[in-house]
Design a protein around this motif. Structure first.
Motif, PDB file in Angstrom:
ATOM      1  N   ILE A 138      30.414 -96.360 -25.354  1.00  0.00           N
ATOM      2  CA  ILE A 138      31.693 -96.069 -24.702  1.00  0.00           C
ATOM      3  C   ILE A 138      31.610 -96.337 -23.205  1.00  0.00           C
ATOM      4  O   ILE A 138      32.529 -96.918 -22.615  1.00  0.00           O
ATOM      5  N   ALA A 141      31.904 -99.896 -22.590  1.00  0.00           N
ATOM      6  CA  ALA A 141      33.302-100.323 -22.693  1.00  0.00           C
ATOM      7  C   ALA A 141      34.067 -99.981 -21.421  1.00  0.00           C
ATOM      8  O   ALA A 141      34.847-100.786 -20.909  1.00  0.00           O
ATOM      9  N   LEU A 142      33.827 -98.782 -20.893  1.00  0.00           N
ATOM     10  CA  LEU A 142      34.536 -98.337 -19.690  1.00  0.00           C
ATOM     11  C   LEU A 142      34.256 -99.224 -18.486  1.00  0.00           C
ATOM     12  O   LEU A 142      35.122 -99.432 -17.638  1.00  0.00           O
ATOM     13  N   LEU A 151      37.392-100.439 -25.821  1.00  0.00           N
ATOM     14  CA  LEU A 151      37.451 -99.135 -26.486  1.00  0.00           C
ATOM     15  C   LEU A 151      38.133 -99.260 -27.850  1.00  0.00           C
ATOM     16  O   LEU A 151      37.711 -98.629 -28.822  1.00  0.00           O
ATOM     17  N   ARG A 162      42.122 -92.863 -31.951  1.00  0.00           N
ATOM     18  CA  ARG A 162      41.722 -92.351 -30.635  1.00  0.00           C
ATOM     19  C   ARG A 162      41.221 -90.914 -30.733  1.00  0.00           C
ATOM     20  O   ARG A 162      40.184 -90.554 -30.152  1.00  0.00           O
ATOM     21  N   PHE A 180      40.886 -92.972 -21.528  1.00  0.00           N
ATOM     22  CA  PHE A 180      40.827 -92.519 -22.913  1.00  0.00           C
ATOM     23  C   PHE A 180      42.228 -92.282 -23.493  1.00  0.00           C
ATOM     24  O   PHE A 180      42.404 -92.296 -24.701  1.00  0.00           O
TER      25      PHE A 180
END
Length: 462
Positions: A138, A141-142, A151, A162, A180
């Motif tokens: 994650i 991805a960020l 994401l 999600r 997010f």
């Protein structure tokens, strides 16, 4: 003053002598207060004693690393890499660094973590011991240029929406950072990049769509319909069924753009025409038909291909002999045709929006019938479990033959009722006068046959 309440007695304050306190303090062991410092932590790492660094020292080191870097520019990168190397085997330190790194990419920037620590994250992330961990994936991805898309890709790989993704990391990463919440808008843009999505990927898309707010979902569906090819819809009836159930009727239909509505019509029609096409092909391969019957079925299959975008629904009715021969190799709304003494024939009922089209495949008459779409006709043609050839003919409706040159005349007949072919359909040919005369000669006989069949049907239904 006469008081009704008694004043409680208080205990006496103990008397402590300063001399006693001094004597007590003199008996305590010497204590040295350790002041945290970045250098102290780095020295421990260099000496291979990182396991002896206290949590307080780690917290101070992470907090003060930015300032330390400014005073030790030449050592900033190397020392941050060393800290990440320690984190590979130190779960507590991992948590501290990853949490702050997520905040760094979630709009808090340098308030959360020193830049040298963010830049050396790959030292940690590339380790085979941690690269497979979801929080690590994650964070990767960020920090990418297309964070939302990455994401979405990760959620797809894990087959979670999600909420499911965040539930897996809620104690490890700060789930409240904006990215997010925003990446839900990248779900359909990511899905459209998949060349040949499989069944699991389509299921993932649907659980994500179900999670979205009304506004998010309509935006996502508009994007999906305009950017996914028809062959994907053809291969995934589950997706088309979801769209039909949620968007073909009701107010959501009018919230879609014109191009999206047109595409949805094409998708629904393509799936239903595919069932019709498969039925014809199975009949041709499984039943012992005469040549003229086979040729007629092929022509019908090819003719209705020009109207595939109009197929809203399809119901298939099979005589017992066809059901036995075909078995369960076709999908869709399929029922047994009740035997009423009519010639054996398969029957297909098409919902074309404003009209129901009934196609008799074989037998005497072998006509196409057109019924207006009203509640009575819908209840009978799509609602009743037992239908027969005679019961359908009892409804009346407008009729068209399948005689010589019927393919040239049927499009005009349908057009007069507002049923138009697909945009890319080939126009009908203009027959010669001689051929027109041949058709007229046969048509009179067909009309007499249809009248006879309708009389039989009315007698049966009385």
């Amino acid at each position: 003053m006469n008081s009704q309440f008694s004043i409680p007695s208080l205990p006496e304050t103990p008397q402590c002598s300063p001399n006693q306190l001094i004597q007590l303090a003199s008996k305590l062991p010497d204590a040295t207060i350790s002041i945290p410092s970045v250098d102290k932590v780095l020295e421990a790492i260099e000496q291979g004693k990182a396991d002896r660094v206290s949590k307080l020292d780690w917290i101070y080191c992470i907090h003060a690393k930015s300032e330390w870097d400014r005073q030790n520019i030449d050592r900033s990168g190397k020392t941050s890499a060393a800290i990440w190397n320690v984190a590979i085997s130190n779960l507590w330190l991992q948590h501290q660094l990853l949490w702050r790194l997520a905040l760094y990419y979630g709009d808090w920037q340098e308030q959360a973590l020193a830049q040298s620590l963010t830049e050396s994250f790959d030292i940690f992330a590339n380790s085979g011991l941690v690269s497979h961990l979801l929080p690590v994936q994650i964070i990767r991805a960020l920090c990418s240029k297309q964070a939302g898309r990455e994401l979405a890709k990760l959620a797809c790989e894990k087959r979670v929406n999600r909420t499911g993704l965040l539930n897996n990391i809620q104690d490890i990463l700060p789930v409240y950072i904006p990215l997010f919440s925003q990446f839900i808008e990248d779900i359909t843009p990511y899905f459209t990049t998949i060349n040949s999505p499989n069944h699991q990927q389509v299921q993932w898309l649907l659980i994500c769509l179900d999670e979205m707010s009304d506004t998010q979902q309509i935006k996502a569906v508009n994007y999906l319909l305009k950017n996914v090819s028809n062959n994907i819809a053809t291969n995934h009836s589950l997706l088309v069924d979801w769209l039909r159930n949620n968007y073909r009727n009701g107010e959501n239909w009018y919230k879609l753009s014109d191009p999206a509505r047109q595409k949805l019509r094409e998708w629904i029609g393509g799936i239903n025409y595919g069932d019709f096409q498969n039925l014809v092909n199975l009949i041709l391969s499984r039943l012992d038909l005469q040549d003229f019957e086979s040729n007629q079925l092929r022509r019908r299959r090819d003719f209705w291909a020009n109207y595939s975008n109009r197929f809203e629904r399809l119901r298939i009715l099979l005589p017992k002999t066809s059901q036995i021969a075909i078995g369960y190799q076709i999908q869709g709304d399929i029922d047994l045709l009740e035997d009423d003494g009519s010639d054996p024939t398969e029957v297909c009922i098409f919902d074309f929006g404003e009209w129901f089209v009934v196609e008799f495949f074989r037998g005497r008459g072998s006509e196409t019938r057109l019924f207006p779409k009203n509640s009575r006709n819908e209840q009978i043609l799509f609602g009743e479990s037992t239908l027969s050839v005679k019961r359908i003919r009892c409804l009346g409706g407008d009729k068209h033959d399948h005689l010589f040159l019927w393919q040239e005349f049927s499009p005009t007949w349908l057009k007069n009722h507002g049923i138009l072919p697909n945009q890319n359909a080939q126009p009908s040919r203009n027959p010669t006068a001689d051929k027109l005369q041949q058709r007229e000669n046969r048509l009179e006989s067909w009309k007499r046959e249809i009248e006879r069949l309708e009389r039989e049907a009315k007698a049966y239904c009385m």
